[in-house]
Design an enzyme around this catalytic site. Structure first.
Site, PDB file in Angstrom:
ATOM      1  N   LYS A  34      15.953  14.842 -13.608  1.00 14.17           N
ATOM      2  CA  LYS A  34      15.508  13.828 -14.574  1.00 14.17           C
ATOM      3  C   LYS A  34      16.418  13.777 -15.803  1.00 14.17           C
ATOM      4  O   LYS A  34      16.004  14.142 -16.920  1.00 14.17           O
ATOM      5  CB  LYS A  34      14.060  14.101 -15.003  1.00 14.17           C
ATOM      6  CG  LYS A  34      13.106  14.398 -13.853  1.00 14.17           C
ATOM      7  CD  LYS A  34      12.288  13.220 -13.443  1.00 14.17           C
ATOM      8  CE  LYS A  34      11.702  13.298 -12.062  1.00 14.17           C
ATOM      9  NZ  LYS A  34      11.006  14.434 -11.566  1.00 14.17           N
TER      10      LYS A  34
ATOM     11  N   ASP B 227       6.217  12.932  -0.284  1.00 17.41           N
ATOM     12  CA  ASP B 227       5.959  11.549  -0.706  1.00 17.41           C
ATOM     13  C   ASP B 227       7.140  10.635  -0.418  1.00 17.41           C
ATOM     14  O   ASP B 227       7.312   9.621  -1.075  1.00 17.41           O
ATOM     15  CB  ASP B 227       5.612  11.512  -2.204  1.00 17.41           C
ATOM     16  CG  ASP B 227       6.714  12.109  -3.074  1.00 17.41           C
ATOM     17  OD1 ASP B 227       7.646  12.724  -2.523  1.00 17.41           O
ATOM     18  OD2 ASP B 227       6.631  11.952  -4.306  1.00 17.41           O
TER      19      ASP B 227
ATOM     20  N   ASP C 160      10.695   6.684  -2.452  1.00 15.61           N
ATOM     21  CA  ASP C 160       9.718   7.632  -2.991  1.00 15.61           C
ATOM     22  C   ASP C 160       8.440   6.840  -3.232  1.00 15.61           C
ATOM     23  O   ASP C 160       8.443   5.859  -3.981  1.00 15.61           O
ATOM     24  CB  ASP C 160      10.249   8.224  -4.310  1.00 15.61           C
ATOM     25  CG  ASP C 160       9.251   9.178  -4.956  1.00 15.61           C
ATOM     26  OD1 ASP C 160       8.042   8.916  -4.913  1.00 15.61           O
ATOM     27  OD2 ASP C 160       9.692  10.191  -5.530  1.00 15.61           O
TER      28      ASP C 160
HETATM   29  N1  GDD Z   1       2.486  22.474  -2.884  1.00 14.97           N
HETATM   30  C1  GDD Z   1       2.987  21.924  -3.986  1.00 14.97           C
HETATM   31  N2  GDD Z   1       2.774  22.552  -5.182  1.00 14.97           N
HETATM   32  N3  GDD Z   1       3.708  20.787  -3.896  1.00 14.97           N
HETATM   33  C2  GDD Z   1       4.213  20.263  -5.034  1.00 14.97           C
HETATM   34  C3  GDD Z   1       4.036  20.861  -6.295  1.00 14.97           C
HETATM   35  C4  GDD Z   1       3.257  22.071  -6.361  1.00 14.97           C
HETATM   36  O1  GDD Z   1       3.002  22.644  -7.422  1.00 14.97           O
HETATM   37  N4  GDD Z   1       4.657  20.091  -7.231  1.00 14.97           N
HETATM   38  C5  GDD Z   1       5.203  19.045  -6.561  1.00 14.97           C
HETATM   39  N5  GDD Z   1       4.923  19.139  -5.233  1.00 14.97           N
HETATM   40  C6  GDD Z   1       5.328  18.212  -4.173  1.00 14.97           C
HETATM   41  C7  GDD Z   1       4.854  16.778  -4.419  1.00 14.97           C
HETATM   42  O2  GDD Z   1       3.609  16.527  -3.776  1.00 14.97           O
HETATM   43  C8  GDD Z   1       5.950  15.958  -3.763  1.00 14.97           C
HETATM   44  O3  GDD Z   1       5.714  15.807  -2.371  1.00 14.97           O
HETATM   45  C9  GDD Z   1       7.186  16.828  -3.956  1.00 14.97           C
HETATM   46  O4  GDD Z   1       6.724  18.162  -4.172  1.00 14.97           O
HETATM   47  C10 GDD Z   1       8.042  16.367  -5.149  1.00 14.97           C
HETATM   48  O5  GDD Z   1       7.235  16.313  -6.304  1.00 14.97           O
HETATM   49  P1  GDD Z   1       7.111  14.982  -7.187  1.00 14.97           P
HETATM   50  O6  GDD Z   1       6.139  15.297  -8.261  1.00 14.97           O
HETATM   51  O7  GDD Z   1       6.887  13.792  -6.338  1.00 14.97           O
HETATM   52  O8  GDD Z   1       8.556  14.964  -7.835  1.00 14.97           O
HETATM   53  P2  GDD Z   1       9.444  13.697  -8.237  1.00 14.97           P
HETATM   54  O9  GDD Z   1       9.267  12.566  -7.307  1.00 14.97           O
HETATM   55  O10 GDD Z   1       9.243  13.447  -9.678  1.00 14.97           O
HETATM   56  O11 GDD Z   1      10.933  14.324  -8.048  1.00 14.97           O
HETATM   57  C11 GDD Z   1      11.283  14.978  -6.849  1.00 14.97           C
HETATM   58  O12 GDD Z   1      11.613  14.043  -5.843  1.00 14.97           O
HETATM   59  C12 GDD Z   1      12.741  13.189  -6.123  1.00 14.97           C
HETATM   60  C13 GDD Z   1      12.930  12.300  -4.932  1.00 14.97           C
HETATM   61  O13 GDD Z   1      11.842  11.470  -4.776  1.00 14.97           O
HETATM   62  C14 GDD Z   1      12.497  15.877  -7.144  1.00 14.97           C
HETATM   63  O14 GDD Z   1      12.707  16.666  -5.986  1.00 14.97           O
HETATM   64  C15 GDD Z   1      13.736  15.049  -7.480  1.00 14.97           C
HETATM   65  O15 GDD Z   1      14.866  15.894  -7.607  1.00 14.97           O
HETATM   66  C16 GDD Z   1      14.004  14.043  -6.386  1.00 14.97           C
HETATM   67  O16 GDD Z   1      15.116  13.208  -6.735  1.00 14.97           O
HETATM   68 MG    MG Z   2       7.949  12.040  -5.831  1.00 21.77          MG
END
Ligand code: GDD
Ligand code: MG
Length: 360
Positions: A162, A111, A223
């Site tokens: 977080k 994303d 993001d």
């Molecule tokens: N296949 C799969 N299975 N993908 C997953 C799963 C899962 O269970 N959970 C999350 N993802 C994918 C999401 O689709 C996304 O592309 C990515 O992993 C990160 O998950 P998000 O749910 O978007 O996390 P976030 O935005 O709250 O936090 C993450 O991204 C931040 C940067 O944008 C973390 O990696 C943070 O550390 C980081 O700063």
């Molecule tokens: Mg994200």
């Protein structure tokens, strides 16, 4: 061969209820499914093999991207029965990798829109001899991200996902969601249970003395987790602020897909994209907005920083600012919808039903 894992799954997204039939990675940003931009950028950086690790609506990816050959890639798809978390998803596709134990494997959150120099991240990884290397970026408010303090050589000191308390906010450097893992490190993640790479794998590796290397790169980074960010990202792709080889057509103030019809006196600016088969009526003014395929924008409507879903209709003279209109919704004429409003998929709003007043 350089290969990569793309993570697209998890708990779903806030945009998803508004685009019921399409998970967000497939919603069009600058005229093509968002994922296309990430795939094309990876290919341009020399990646040849990509494993898409997904946990939801997997059946929409393969019919669109197929074996990846139209993008010059070889793409494989792996679907989790239950979401395995970011680490579990990575581990779950390990058997699909061709890399040897010492080889670098790229991993991308699905994303993120970024201008990251992917080759430079791999180079940092190779020259530092790290077990894992992470792209870091700086943000004003790091609370929604993974905080990653480093020493002055870039070596990672801690990973705080977080952060909750002010004491935990020790840096403005955050995990930007692009990693290089030494292949053998992937094999150490526990299989067949949910694992968070951010909450379990990275802190665990650090505790065991592993070498995690950060590369701060302050290039374009966003993001796309909220509809507002998605709209901004799409506009930035259209104007060229966010670089992607997959934007169909020249970058500029607007992108009008070939079968869209726009009245000659309509004004489209700020990276607005008008999708296939969409109609924009006379005198409409649209700025920095995403108009998905088949949507209709009525005459005199004023649409700013908004998302108009596939087949939705926005009535004459209606004003939208920072609005999200779901697929197939019908917003009547002379409405005024502002910041944060979301009209659900298929919902109908009569003419002149909603005005906005600050009562000042
Ligand atoms: N296949 C799969 N299975 N993908 C997953 C799963 C899962 O269970 N959970 C999350 N993802 C994918 C999401 O689709 C996304 O592309 C990515 O992993 C990160 O998950 P998000 O749910 O978007 O996390 P976030 O935005 O709250 O936090 C993450 O991204 C931040 C940067 O944008 C973390 O990696 C943070 O550390 C980081 O700063
Ligand atoms: Mg994200």
């Amino acid at each position: 061969m350089t290969e990569a894992i793309l993570l697209v799954g998890g708990k779903g997204t806030r945009l998803r209820p508004l685009t019921v039939h399409t998970p967000k990675p497939m919603v069009q940003a600058a005229g093509v499914p968002f994922l296309t931009h990430q795939l094309a950028r990876a290919r341009a950086a020399g990646v040849e093999h990509i494993v898409l690790a997904t946990s939801y609506l997997a059946e929409v990816f393969e019919p669109y991207f197929g074996d990846g050959s139209s993008l010059g890639l070889s793409i494989e798809y792996v679907t989790e029965e239950e979401p395995l978390g970011t680490g579990g998803a990575i581990r779950n596709v390990a058997s699909r990798l061709h890399s040897g134990p010492e080889d670098p494997v790229l991993i991308f959150n699905g994303d993120i829109l970024t201008g990251l120099d992917i080759r430079a991240l791999v180079e940092t990884h190779t020259t530092s001899g790290a077990d894992v290397s992470l792209h870091l970026t700086r943000v004003d408010d790091p609370r929604a991200f993974g905080l990653v303090p480093t020493d002055d050589t870039g070596r990672v000191l801690a990973f705080l996902e977080k952060p909750q308390t002010p004491e935990e906010i020790v840096t403005d450097q955050i995990n930007a969601g692009a990693y290089v893992f030494r292949r053998s490190v992937i094999d150490t993640i526990p299989a067949d249970r949910p694992v968070s790479v951010e909450r379990e794998t990275f802190p665990g590796l650090l505790a065991s003395g592993a070498h995690l290397q950060g590369m701060v790169d302050s290039t374009y980074w966003l993001d796309l987790g909220t509809p507002g960010a998605f709209v901004r990202g799409s506009a930035d792709l259209v104007t060229g602020r966010a670089p992607s080889p997959a934007v169909p057509g020249r970058c500029g103030d607007r992108l009008v897909l070939p079968t869209a019809r726009v009245a000659p006196d309509a004004k489209l600016v700020g990276g607005t994209v008008v999708g296939e088969g969409a109609l924009v009526g006379a005198g409409a003014r649209i700025s920095g907005s995403t108009i998905l395929p088949g949507a209709v924008i009525g005459p005199g409507a004023v649409v700013t920083s908004s998302f108009v879903g596939a087949g939705a209709r926005v009535g004459a003279r209606t004003a939208l600012t920072g609005a999200v209109i779901g697929d197939g919704a019908d917003v009547g004429a002379d409405n005024e919808l502002h910041e944060g409003v979301r009209v659900w998929c298929g919902a109908t709003l009569p003419d002149a039903a909603i005005r906005f007043s600050s009562d000042q």
